[in-house]
Scaffold this motif. Structure first.
Motif, mmCIF file in Angstrom:
data_model
loop_
_atom_site.group_PDB
_atom_site.id
_atom_site.type_symbol
_atom_site.label_atom_id
_atom_site.label_comp_id
_atom_site.label_asym_id
_atom_site.label_seq_id
_atom_site.Cartn_x
_atom_site.Cartn_y
_atom_site.Cartn_z
ATOM 1 N N VAL A 99 2.425 9.039 -2.622
ATOM 2 C CA VAL A 99 1.098 8.825 -2.040
ATOM 3 C C VAL A 99 0.151 9.914 -2.530
ATOM 4 N N VAL A 156 -0.807 5.535 6.572
ATOM 5 C CA VAL A 156 0.071 4.706 5.750
ATOM 6 C C VAL A 156 0.720 3.684 6.671
ATOM 7 N N PRO A 169 -4.550 9.699 2.779
ATOM 8 C CA PRO A 169 -3.678 8.872 1.931
ATOM 9 C C PRO A 169 -4.466 7.764 1.260
ATOM 10 N N THR A 211 -2.446 1.660 2.446
ATOM 11 C CA THR A 211 -3.174 2.791 3.015
ATOM 12 C C THR A 211 -4.589 2.361 3.378
ATOM 13 N N ILE A 235 -0.845 4.475 -3.380
ATOM 14 C CA ILE A 235 0.544 4.462 -2.946
ATOM 15 C C ILE A 235 1.386 3.651 -3.924
#
Length: 292
Positions: free
Chosen positions: A169, A135, A155, A130, A158
């Protein structure tokens, strides 16, 4: 409530559960912190054979150990074989690859925009990272990078579940944690992006509860337990490590058709639910003891 083989130090037998849906409940561990910036850290090592970084300042690769440099390194992930570390070289907009045997540093994926967190699938084929806005997928064999459209505002952290196709996320700006599936290639979404935990109104706060009834404040890093039954979230604004129970959620678990339920699931509205006790045939079966 299924036999988990914990005394034998093996993976728990989860074949006796069937899960209705991926759900969650959260709890927390208290931590003290002198800084609210928990997403990045730095360390130094005296041995040139074990310390590593990158020559990103000059836009070159190939530095070894302490002769290499990084600029604001953040997230880090280790390949399943334990041979390679991938590091988010935030200020230099690179994913750095460190050979943990030789300490040689190279780049993979070319120029990327200020990466912050990274994770690698358990099968070792794909990495996801991210940058605070998007992403991305990173194919480890050839270094191909592709952006995913998730609709997540900010985001940040992760992680990938052990199935290698489900991503978790954190949305730092909206104080939420999301989950979504990938297709068989691991390079495209195969379903909806669903809110797993955190206030549906994006309200910041501190509350241990289930799903959308829980509250977080600027969640950052996230990690998955080895069997995928628990998440740990760095709840930055609350200076806490929060735990999230994932599938099968205790009060949503049932004994599979080949098993008999000898004690039903016990559901507490907070986070102390209990799995049902399942029994198959005749013999001694113990209750689920918490091996995550």
């Amino acid at each position: 409530g299924c036999t988990d083989g914990i005394n034998a130090k093996v993976a728990p037998d989860i074949s006796c559960w069937s899960c209705r849906a991926l759900s969650s409940s959260s709890s927390s561990f208290s931590m003290s912190s002198s800084s609210s910036h928990s997403s990045s850290s730095s360390s130094s090592q005296s041995s040139s054979s074990s310390s590593s970084s990158s020559v990103a300042c000059t836009g070159q690769d190939g530095g070894i150990g302490t002769f290499a440099r990084l600029s604001d390194p953040r997230g880090i992930a280790i390949t399943p074989d334990g041979h390679t570390a991938l590091v988010c070289d935030h200020a230099d907009s690179r994913i750095r690859r460190i050979d943990l045997t030789t300490a040689e540093v190279t780049s993979i994926g070319g120029s990327v925009s200020n990466p912050v967190h990274i994770t690698i699938t358990p099968n070792g084929l794909t990495a996801y990272f991210t940058d605070g806005s998007n992403v991305f997928t990173l194919t480890l064999q050839d270094g191909t990078v592709a952006q995913l459209t998730t609709g997540i505002t900010n985001p940040y952290g992760i992680a990938i579940l052990p199935d290698s196709i489900t991503a978790i996320v954190t949305d730092k700006a909206r104080n939420q944690i999301y989950q979504f599936p990938f297709d068989g290639t691991g390079l495209a979404l195969a379903g909806s992006v669903d809110l797993l935990a955190g206030s549906s109104s994006a309200q910041a706060g501190y509350k241990d509860w289930s799903g959308e009834g829980s509250e977080f404040s600027g969640p950052e890093g996230v990690a998955v337990s080895p069997y995928g039954l628990m998440l740990l979230v760095a709840d930055n604004g609350n200076h806490r490590i929060r735990s999230i129970d994932t599938c099968p959620v205790k009060c949503h678990a049932e004994c599979s058709v080949s098993w008999r339920e000898t004690q039903p699931a016990q559901c507490d509205p907070k986070y102390v639910d209990k799995f049902p006790t399942c029994r198959k045939g005749w013999g001694t079966y113990e209750a689920y003891t918490g091996q995550w």
